[in-house]
Design a protein around this motif. Structure first.
Motif, short mmCIF file in Angstrom:
data_model
loop_
_atom_site.label_atom_id
_atom_site.label_comp_id
_atom_site.label_asym_id
_atom_site.label_seq_id
_atom_site.Cartn_x
_atom_site.Cartn_y
_atom_site.Cartn_z
N ALA A 106 -115.73 3.67 35.57
CA ALA A 106 -116.31 2.43 36.09
C ALA A 106 -117.54 2.72 36.95
CB ALA A 106 -115.27 1.66 36.89
N GLU A 144 -113.16 2.31 26.25
CA GLU A 144 -113.12 1.51 27.47
C GLU A 144 -114.36 1.77 28.34
OE1 GLU A 144 -112.12 0.34 31.61
OE2 GLU A 144 -112.65 2.33 30.87
N ASP A 148 -116.98 -1.15 29.13
CA ASP A 148 -117.20 -1.51 30.53
C ASP A 148 -118.69 -1.42 30.87
OD1 ASP A 148 -116.25 -1.99 33.35
OD2 ASP A 148 -117.16 -0.01 33.62
N TYR A 151 -120.53 -4.25 29.12
CA TYR A 151 -120.28 -5.52 29.83
C TYR A 151 -121.22 -5.65 31.03
CZ TYR A 151 -118.14 -8.90 32.94
OH TYR A 151 -117.94 -9.95 33.79
N LYS A 152 -121.36 -4.56 31.77
CA LYS A 152 -122.21 -4.61 32.97
C LYS A 152 -123.67 -4.82 32.60
CE LYS A 152 -118.98 -1.93 35.74
NZ LYS A 152 -118.47 -0.59 36.03
N LEU A 194 -112.95 -7.03 27.96
CA LEU A 194 -114.33 -6.57 28.09
C LEU A 194 -115.20 -7.06 26.94
CD1 LEU A 194 -113.69 -2.92 29.35
CD2 LEU A 194 -114.78 -4.77 30.66
#
Length: 889
Positions: A106, A144, A148, A151-152, A194
């Motif tokens: 993350a 993942e 992630d 998505y950001k 996501l």
């Protein structure tokens, strides 16, 4: 240094890891650690070291800390770092996209998103190649991490995915969107979430790729609609709400299924899902879809919304509901206050509170459902009453302690529908009020407070019926009830009652005059009882009362109640205390209302305002010398109170102005870089011009030049400043006449573009521009009239919209004066001129009526015969008949 060759020094890595480790130990001196880290930032390689530690160190905690520090550094300094450093950071970050630790993935994703924002994705094709490779790897960590990160990026810069990227055969969105849709059927909830969250970021911008894949997207939404994970269901609801807001046509063929789902989701056991779903009902009303689509669902929807309006057991309002008035205010209870600078001229109606139940700041299911009911009532009107009122009546009829939340929700519902369903409710208004007033005495403070708000929503109709003998007692009952709650022992109820009373005051106006003594006694008793937060609201209620009753407040028996506590507070608050702001605003309204009656209080108030402005001007240059920090709001509020004094006292303010340096201070403020300071300063300039223009004359040219400067090319950026500048120039022109001639054409050249490009401009600015142009034409017709053909059409169009008053009379005096000088300049705009003249309902000045008649008869004589018939015949028949009859044409 080549990025690929950069290698860290072991000592450097060790030192940074040690500092980052120490920064997470609570017992150590963080100031020392922070100072050492700050010294490290001076090294051009510091971000390289942080990247190395994030991607390759052993301790997860240290790597996390390095990542967070790197992210912040990149936000502020990425673009100034060398290209070699940028390449090293990008290369290393991509190697960690699939790290086995979820928190590190993350952090890496956040850092990558920052780099993408700062450096643009078009120069980083490897980013999308690596993300795509990870998505297709079937390894959970890599999928993942990639999702992630994606998505950001979609959240921060969605537009960057819909552009051509050198090195890629297709735009990134065309590659990723089909793959994101595939993840809707993943067995991993995090990946489903996501993927859907990423696509949702594109709905507001609706790129072509999403449009092409819309059918698959909608199928995917229905696939996820009953997902076992609440976060996914919440995103489904968010997608449907966004779609109906942005492109309702996509949903219309499926609307019945969508409504069924949203009804179900509005009752979801997870409150966040229900909250997101309830946003749909307001969005449906705003989308202006055919009402029939939702109408058949109203019998099922209304009960759901009413049920959701009941306080949840964990609602934060319940935990401080018994906050009594002896408990001291906490700093966090004192919301930031925003003073609205003084604005002259016609303005649109003020905005109503978004939601009267504004006691808790956070948006929640209860508030969202109430807003939905409010919007439905406006959209469907009285049609919702048969489904709602039986439920409301049933809840109100229960008087047990256990059902207080149900009663409270019913009262909230009555407030929510006050605007939309008023026609259906009017015949039952006396019963509704009879239901509500006793609830002001309820044991539960939340019931008392919401009852105050709901009564305020019906203020207009309570006041309208107050003139009837039967309804007079009802008005008095509501007034008495609210005044009693102003003195409630609960702060929340005090706030709600004060706000409700202020709303009632605005509607009631002169109805309050016979009741002033008990009102003032209640308000001033509260003044001695309230703490800081509610004192601010009380000041507003007192100021609103002064605005409402005006000069009727100017009686000795009322002033003896009202003024001593206010003056005492005024004297005891230090110059640096921001609690002065609402008191200054309150005194401004009182000064305007009392007029000459304020003279006995004026001198100390005036002197303090001057001192506050002077102190702040010093603080702006050197806070140390001033002894206070600079805060422009002290200047703005002081200027506005001085405006109130000038407006209230009129020429009586002259004795105060002549003994002070207000003129020089005002000139400084008119040139201040802060727009709200200039706005208030220019308002005061106009008010002083009306009251005592003589004292401005030594610097009049400077004032006029600064005011004219506000009307330049940047007028749209500071409309309110331009508005006040324009009004002030007009007021000065009327007072000084020909003395204004040196700047007349400068001002006219600024006003004409404003009037000619009216679309999207503030109504008040347009009206003031038209009035000031007329006033300049009135006092200097020889200068302005030769240019009439450049502005007559837009000027007359603006004059038509101005309400009948003295300022409009001035503008038409200018019209008549300019036509006398240059009658030919208005011939091509004859129709527009007649439409402007026809906009008058009644011209009170007999002299102006005669002048306008002379203008029209002058044109009849000048055009004569056929031409006159042609011109007068081109007018709208009703306008032609009106002018012919009124001016004997």
């Amino acid at each position: 240094m080549e990025g690929q060759l950069w290698q860290p020094q072991e000592d450097g890595v060790r030192e940074i890891c040690q500092l980052l480790q120490e920064s997470s130990v609570p017992s150590l001196d963080h100031t020392r650690v922070w100072q050492q880290l700050q010294r490290c930032t001076q090294s051009p390689d510091f971000n390289n070291y942080l990247t190395f530690v994030l991607c390759r160190a052993e301790s997860v905690e240290v790597r996390q800390a390095a990542g967070l520090l790197l992210k912040n550094n990149l936000k502020s300094s990425y673009q100034s770092t060398s290209s070699a450093t940028q390449q090293y950071i990008k290369k290393e970050l991509l190697t960690c996209l699939g790290n086995s630790d979820r928190h590190l993935r993350a952090t890496v994703g956040t850092a990558i998103s920052v780099v993408a924002q700062q450096g643009h994705t078009q120069v980083w094709p490897e980013l999308f190649q690596v993300i795509l490779h990870c998505l297709e790897s079937n390894d959970y960590n890599h999928m993942e991490g990639a999702l992630d990160t994606l998505y950001k990026i979609c959240e921060d810069i969605p537009q960057e995915l819909d552009v051509d990227v050198p090195g890629l055969s297709e735009r990134p969105i065309n590659v990723f969107l089909p793959r994101l849709l595939e993840f809707f059927s993943s067995t991993h909830a995090v990946l489903r979430k996501l993927a859907l969250g990423s696509i949702n970021q594109f709905i507001p911008v609706m790129p072509t790729a999403l449009y092409i894949n819309m059918d698959k997207f909608l199928q995917g939404l229905f696939l996820l609609a009953n997902d076992s994970v609440a976060d996914v269901r919440k995103l489904v609801c968010a997608a449907l709400v966004q779609l109906i807001e942005v492109q309702p046509g996509y949903l219309q063929p499926l609307m019945k299924n969508v409504i069924e789902y949203m009804l179900q989701a509005s009752r979801d056991t997870d409150e966040e899902v229900a909250l997101e779903a309830c946003e749909f009902w307001s969005a449906f009303c705003d989308a202006q879809l055919p009402p029939e689509i939702l109408k058949e669902f109203l019998p099922r929807l209304i009960p759901v919304l009413l049920s959701n309006m009941t306080y949840a057991d964990d609602d934060e309002a319940l935990f401080d509901a018994d906050d009594d008035d002896d408990a001291p205010d906490r700093d966090e209870d004192l919301k930031p206050r925003f003073h609205q600078s003084r604005l002259h001229g016609a303005v649109d109606g003020g905005e109503e509170d978004e939601d009267g139940d504004e006691i808790v700041n956070s948006w929640n299911l209860r508030k969202c459902s109430a807003a939905g009911l409010d919007n439905l009532s406006i959209f469907y009107g009285d049609e919702i009453l048969p489904f709602l009122m039986p439920l409301v009546q049933a809840k109100l009829s229960s008087s047990s302690e256990e059902t207080w939340k149900e009663r409270e929700a019913a009262v909230l519902a009555l407030g929510a529908i006050a605007e939309g369903c008023i026609q259906g409710l009017l015949p039952h208004m006396s019963q509704i009020i009879a239901f509500l007033v006793p609830m002001l005495e309820e044991k539960r403070s939340l019931v008392r407070s919401i009852t105050c708000w709901t009564l305020s929503r019906y203020s207009k109709w309570i006041v309208q019926t107050a003139g009837h003998p039967d309804s007079q007692s009802q008005f008095d009952t509501v007034l008495t009830g609210l005044l009693a709650r102003i003195l409630d022992s609960n702060k929340r109820v005090q706030e709600a009652a004060c706000s409700a009373f202020a709303t009632l005051e605005e509607e009631a106006a002169e109805e309050l005059a016979p009741r002033l003594e008990p009102i003032l006694r209640h308000l001033m008793f509260a003044f001695g009882k309230y703490q800081r937060r509610n004192l601010r609201i009380l000041y507003d209620a007192i100021g609103t009362l002064a605005d409402a009753v005006g000069g009727q407040l100017n009686e000795a028996k009322y002033l003896e109640i009202l003024m001593p506590p206010l003056i005492n507070k005024w004297q005891h608050l230090p110059d640096s205390d921001k609690d002065l702001f609402p008191l200054l605003e309150c005194l401004t309204s009182i000064a305007q209302a009392l007029g000459s009656g304020f003279l006995q209080y004026a001198e100390p108030v005036y002197i303090r305002c001057i001192n506050l402005i002077r102190t702040q001007e010093v603080a702006k240059a050197d806070p140390g010398i001033a002894g206070v920090a600079y805060d422009k709001d002290f200047i703005v509020c002081s200027l506005d109170l001085l405006s109130g004094l000038a407006e209230g006292l009129g020429s009586s303010i002259e004795n105060l102005v002549i003994r002070s340096d207000l003129r020089d201070l005002l000139l400084q403020c008119c040139g201040n870089e802060a727009p709200d300071v200039r706005q208030s300063a220019l308002a005061l300039l106009g008010d002083l011009a009306k009251a005592c223009v003589f004292h401005l004359q030594p610097r009049l040219v400077d004032f006029l030049n600064i005011a004219a400067k506000q009307l330049g090319s940047e007028v749209k950026d500071n409309v309110s400043v331009a508005n006040n500048a324009c009004w002030a120039i007009g007021e000065i022109a009327v007072k000084v006449g020909q003395e204004i001639s040196p700047i007349v054409m400068n001002v006219v050249s600024c006003l004409v573009p404003i009037l000619s490009n009216a679309e999207g401009l503030n109504k008040s600015l347009l009206e003031n521009s038209a009035i000031t142009l007329g006033r300049l034409g009135w006092v200097c017709p020889d200068i302005v009239a030769p240019h009439m053909d450049h502005f007559m059409k837009p000027w007359c169009a603006a004059l038509r919209t101005i309400r009948d008053d003295v300022e409009k009379e001035d503008a038409f005096r200018g019209l008549c004066a300019m036509v006398r000088v240059n009658p030919g300049g208005a011939v091509s705009s004859f129709i527009q001129m007649c439409e402007a003249i026809g906009s008058w309902h009644e011209i009170r000045s007999s002299e102006l009526r005669v002048e306008i008649g002379q203008v029209l008869h002058g044109y009849k004589q000048m055009l004569s015969g056929y031409l006159w018939d042609q011109y007068i015949g081109a007018l709208d028949p009703s306008l032609r008949e009106k002018l012919v009859k009124k001016y004997s044409l």
